[in-house]
Design an enzyme around this catalytic site. Structure first.
Site, PDB file in Angstrom:
ATOM      1  N   ASP A  16      10.840  -9.962 -14.593  1.00  0.00           N
ATOM      2  CA  ASP A  16      10.591 -11.361 -14.263  1.00  0.00           C
ATOM      3  C   ASP A  16      11.547 -12.303 -14.976  1.00  0.00           C
ATOM      4  OD1 ASP A  16       8.537 -11.562 -12.311  1.00  0.00           O
ATOM      5  OD2 ASP A  16       7.165 -10.693 -13.772  1.00  0.00           O
TER       6      ASP A  16
ATOM      7  N   HIS B 169       0.831  -1.213   0.000  1.00  0.00           N
ATOM      8  CA  HIS B 169       0.000   0.000   0.000  1.00  0.00           C
ATOM      9  C   HIS B 169       0.859   1.254   0.000  1.00  0.00           C
ATOM     10  CE1 HIS B 169      -3.868  -1.702   0.652  1.00  0.00           C
ATOM     11  NE2 HIS B 169      -3.525  -2.327   1.749  1.00  0.00           N
TER      12      HIS B 169
ATOM     13  N   CYS C  46       9.799  -4.130 -21.967  1.00  0.00           N
ATOM     14  CA  CYS C  46       9.085  -3.275 -21.015  1.00  0.00           C
ATOM     15  C   CYS C  46       9.572  -3.476 -19.586  1.00  0.00           C
ATOM     16  CB  CYS C  46       7.581  -3.505 -21.106  1.00  0.00           C
ATOM     17  SG  CYS C  46       7.090  -5.171 -20.678  1.00  0.00           S
TER      18      CYS C  46
ATOM     19  N   GLU D  69       8.743 -13.419 -20.450  1.00  0.00           N
ATOM     20  CA  GLU D  69       9.331 -13.174 -19.131  1.00  0.00           C
ATOM     21  C   GLU D  69       9.561 -14.475 -18.361  1.00  0.00           C
ATOM     22  OE1 GLU D  69       6.676 -10.687 -16.797  1.00  0.00           O
ATOM     23  OE2 GLU D  69       4.912 -11.621 -17.665  1.00  0.00           O
TER      24      GLU D  69
HETATM   25  C1  PEP Z   1       8.465  -7.486 -16.168  1.00  0.00           C
HETATM   26  O1  PEP Z   1       8.328  -8.556 -15.573  1.00  0.00           O
HETATM   27  O2  PEP Z   1       9.556  -7.122 -16.677  1.00  0.00           O
HETATM   28  C2  PEP Z   1       7.340  -6.549 -16.309  1.00  0.00           C
HETATM   29  C3  PEP Z   1       7.423  -5.482 -17.065  1.00  0.00           C
HETATM   30  O3  PEP Z   1       6.216  -6.811 -15.623  1.00  0.00           O
HETATM   31  P1  PEP Z   1       6.007  -6.597 -14.044  1.00  0.00           P
HETATM   32  O4  PEP Z   1       7.165  -5.784 -13.526  1.00  0.00           O
HETATM   33  O5  PEP Z   1       4.707  -5.925 -13.909  1.00  0.00           O
HETATM   34  O6  PEP Z   1       6.021  -8.010 -13.541  1.00  0.00           O
HETATM   35 MG    MG Z   2       6.373  -9.406 -15.108  1.00  0.00          MG
END
Ligand code: PEP
Ligand code: MG
Length: 596
Positions: free
Chosen positions: A464, A198, A511, A440
């Protein structure tokens, strides 16, 4: 008057919301009440039950009062969690069990409530009651409030905080943060919590620096201590000397000046000196962040995380809520596109009203696309919302945590069903909406050649991917030194995924947070990636560095990197390469570390 010790005590946690601040500590000792355990005489039972019920009523009144006092609309958005706390306070199981224990065992109310909590804790997943099955942490926030009322302890009146303070707490309940006058809060630090707690989510969305997971903050910090906190690095210094606080403030000034300076790059084209175009997009979680994405020069939303729609509430988002949110997203980012990732729940984020068994390995458990495929109804509601919104702008759908072909086919089949039912009902949507897979999980990366035939695009999630490839829990501070984006395994995996995508002629983006680090961005470019999505603030500095290099030289750099067997050697080679070319912007890797 107490003399403030200047002991420069450094402690380390997780940087949860960026920024450096110096300020006085305001200690909240919510969870640190010592509970008296007493046996009582039969004639005192009635009075003890009444004392307990009075504490419950006081707790209800306090929460209702907090709720009434929230004026700030930004803060009010998060206030529904207080309803959940009120429901817990009305829960008959919690009340009746405690009352029965007082009566049968003839113990004081504190002890009886503690016994009830123990029972609820162990039997948590099996509880029938829909409110108590909610977040365990919410139950504990509420219990802490009842205990304080039973003990006649005053609740710190955080509505009346004066000046600017840094809040120090074991954990912050939503009720705590919601009732603070946030104008007086310079920062937050907590003993527990990860980046999705939170405290972390709220402080990021309010732009207040925060460090979480410090473990010992409340034991080492006293109210009124001077603190320096760095929400980027996770560093906290208790009672720093003038010299230390000045060095942090100086760093803060440098960071701010640099931010201002690099902001000039926000509006420039993202392209290398030899004219290779790169698409820089933003990762966001709320539509309101689009303003920041634009200001930092994002050319679209490369990752719209949808978990926030599901968290901190007692029910599930309706199709209409999904639709309205994504429609606003599509319209606000138009004519650029937004990539919406379907629910990536699981791990440390779980849904209310859904009993996820206490998993031994939540990161590898029933999460993300696995959850959506199992809970088809919840999944379909989200897909309908996305599809309907796709009539109002350019949207793409991204499936998280794909581990292989079967999953992507199942997800696509469900999407097809939803499309058919919308078409039948003559609802407008983009029939050709592109779908993509997050890469990922190692199994997805090594079968990228096969997966590429099933989707329109890939998005590599290095956060990930690194965690699963190197077996490093991404939120465990004890193994964070092993979390190495430039590990030879990661470079080889990314190279393979890019090659598969090229062969299949589908676009591949990245990403993960790795793209937000300029040194890594150059490596990713050299590996053949030209679509990066990152937190908006990082975009200008990545753009700046991309404009300083030639694509060809990044390719040669990457070729060299494949010679090295360790992440450290690769990292140092890259740092030295950059320091040589851009001495004003980067420093060399320390010679002691660099053995290549
Ligand atoms: C990632 O795993 O790189 C990703 C962009 O997703 P999240 O950080 O939301 O797991
Ligand atoms: Mg991820």
């Amino acid at each position: 008057m107490a003399i403030q010790q200047q002991n420069n005590k450094f402690i380390h946690g997780l940087g949860a919301s960026p920024g450096i601040v110096v300020g006085k500590a305001y200690l909240l000792e919510r969870f640190k009440v010592r509970l008296p355990e007493k046996r009582i005489l039969s004639e005192r039972v009635k009075g003890e039950v009444e004392r307990f019920l009075k504490a419950i009523q006081q707790s209800r009144d306090q929460l209702a009062e907090i709720q009434e006092k929230i004026l700030d609309p930004e803060v009010r958005k998060h206030a529904f969690i207080l309803d959940v706390h009120l429901m817990i306070l009305n829960d008959q199981m919690l009340i009746q069990d405690t009352v029965d224990t007082i009566r049968k065992k003839k113990v004081n109310a504190e002890w009886a409530l503690d016994l009830t909590l123990e029972k609820l804790d162990t039997a948590f997943k099996a509880i029938e009651d829909e409110y108590l099955r909610e977040r365990r942490s919410d139950l504990h926030y509420v219990a802490a409030r009842i205990f304080r009322n039973l003990l006649g302890k005053k609740h710190d009146d955080i509505t009346k905080i004066k000046g600017k303070v840094i809040i120090v707490a074991h954990d912050l309940s939503p009720a705590d943060t919601l009732q603070m006058n946030l104008k007086h809060v310079a920062g937050f630090i907590t003993d527990i919590g990860g980046k999705v707690s939170h405290t972390a989510i709220l402080s990021r969305s309010l732009g207040i620096p925060a460090v979480v997971g410090l473990e010992v903050a409340t034991s080492l910090v006293n109210g009124g201590d001077l603190l320096v906190i760095d929400g980027d690095t996770g560093e906290v210094v208790i009672n720093p000397t003038e010299e230390v606080s000045q060095s942090f403030l100086e760093r803060n000034r440098r960071v701010k000046t640099m931010e201002r300076e690099v902001l000039k790059y926000a509006s420039l084209r993202a392209e290398t000196r030899d004219g290779v175009r790169i698409r820089l997009q933003a990762n966001i979680e709320m539509v309101d962040e689009i303003a920041s994405a634009r200001a930092h020069g994002a050319e679209g939303i490369g990752l719209y995380r949808t978990e926030i729609l599901y968290l901190n509430r007692k029910d599930l988002p309706t199709e209409e809520e999904h639709y309205q949110t994504y429609r606003r997203l599509a319209e606000s980012i138009s004519p650029a596109s937004a990539t919406i990732r379907t629910l990536d729940i699981g791990g440390d984020k779980f849904l209310p009203n859904y009993s996820m068994d206490n998993e031994m390995n939540p990161a590898m458990g029933l999460r993300a696309i696995r959850f959506s495929i199992k809970e088809t109804d919840i999944f379909k509601v989200q897909l309908r919302g996305i599809l309907r919104a796709s009539a109002h702008g350019k949207l793409r759908i991204l499936f998280p945590m794909i581990s292989g072909i079967e999953e992507i086919r199942q997800a696509k089949a469900i999407l097809e069903e939803v499309k058919k039912s919308l078409a039948k009902a003559k609802v407008l949507f983009d029939h050709g909406i592109e779908i993509g897979a997050m890469i990922e999980i190692p199994s997805a990366s090594v079968t990228a050649d096969l997966l590429s035939r099933e989707v329109d695009f890939f998005s590599i999630g290095t956060n990930d991917l690194i965690q699963y490839t190197l077996a490093i829990d991404r939120i465990n501070e004890h193994v964070s030194y092993l979390y190495e984006p430039l590990h030879p395994a990661i470079l080889r995996i990314i190279r393979g995924v890019v090659q598969s995508a090229l062969q299949a002629k589908i676009p591949v983006a990245i990403c993960g947070e790795m793209a937000a680090e300029p040194a890594y961005a150059l490596v990713l470019l050299g590996l053949g990636l030209n679509e990066f999505s990152m937190n908006p603030v990082a975009i200008p500095k990545v753009k700046k560095i991309l404009r300083m290099v030639r694509f060809e030289e990044t390719q040669s750099l990457v070729e060299e990197l494949f010679r090295f067997p360790t992440a450290l050697e690769i990292e140092c080679y890259v740092r030295n390469w950059m320091a040589e070319r851009f001495p004003g912007d980067f420093v060399k890797c320390s010679a002691k570390k660099f053995k290549a």
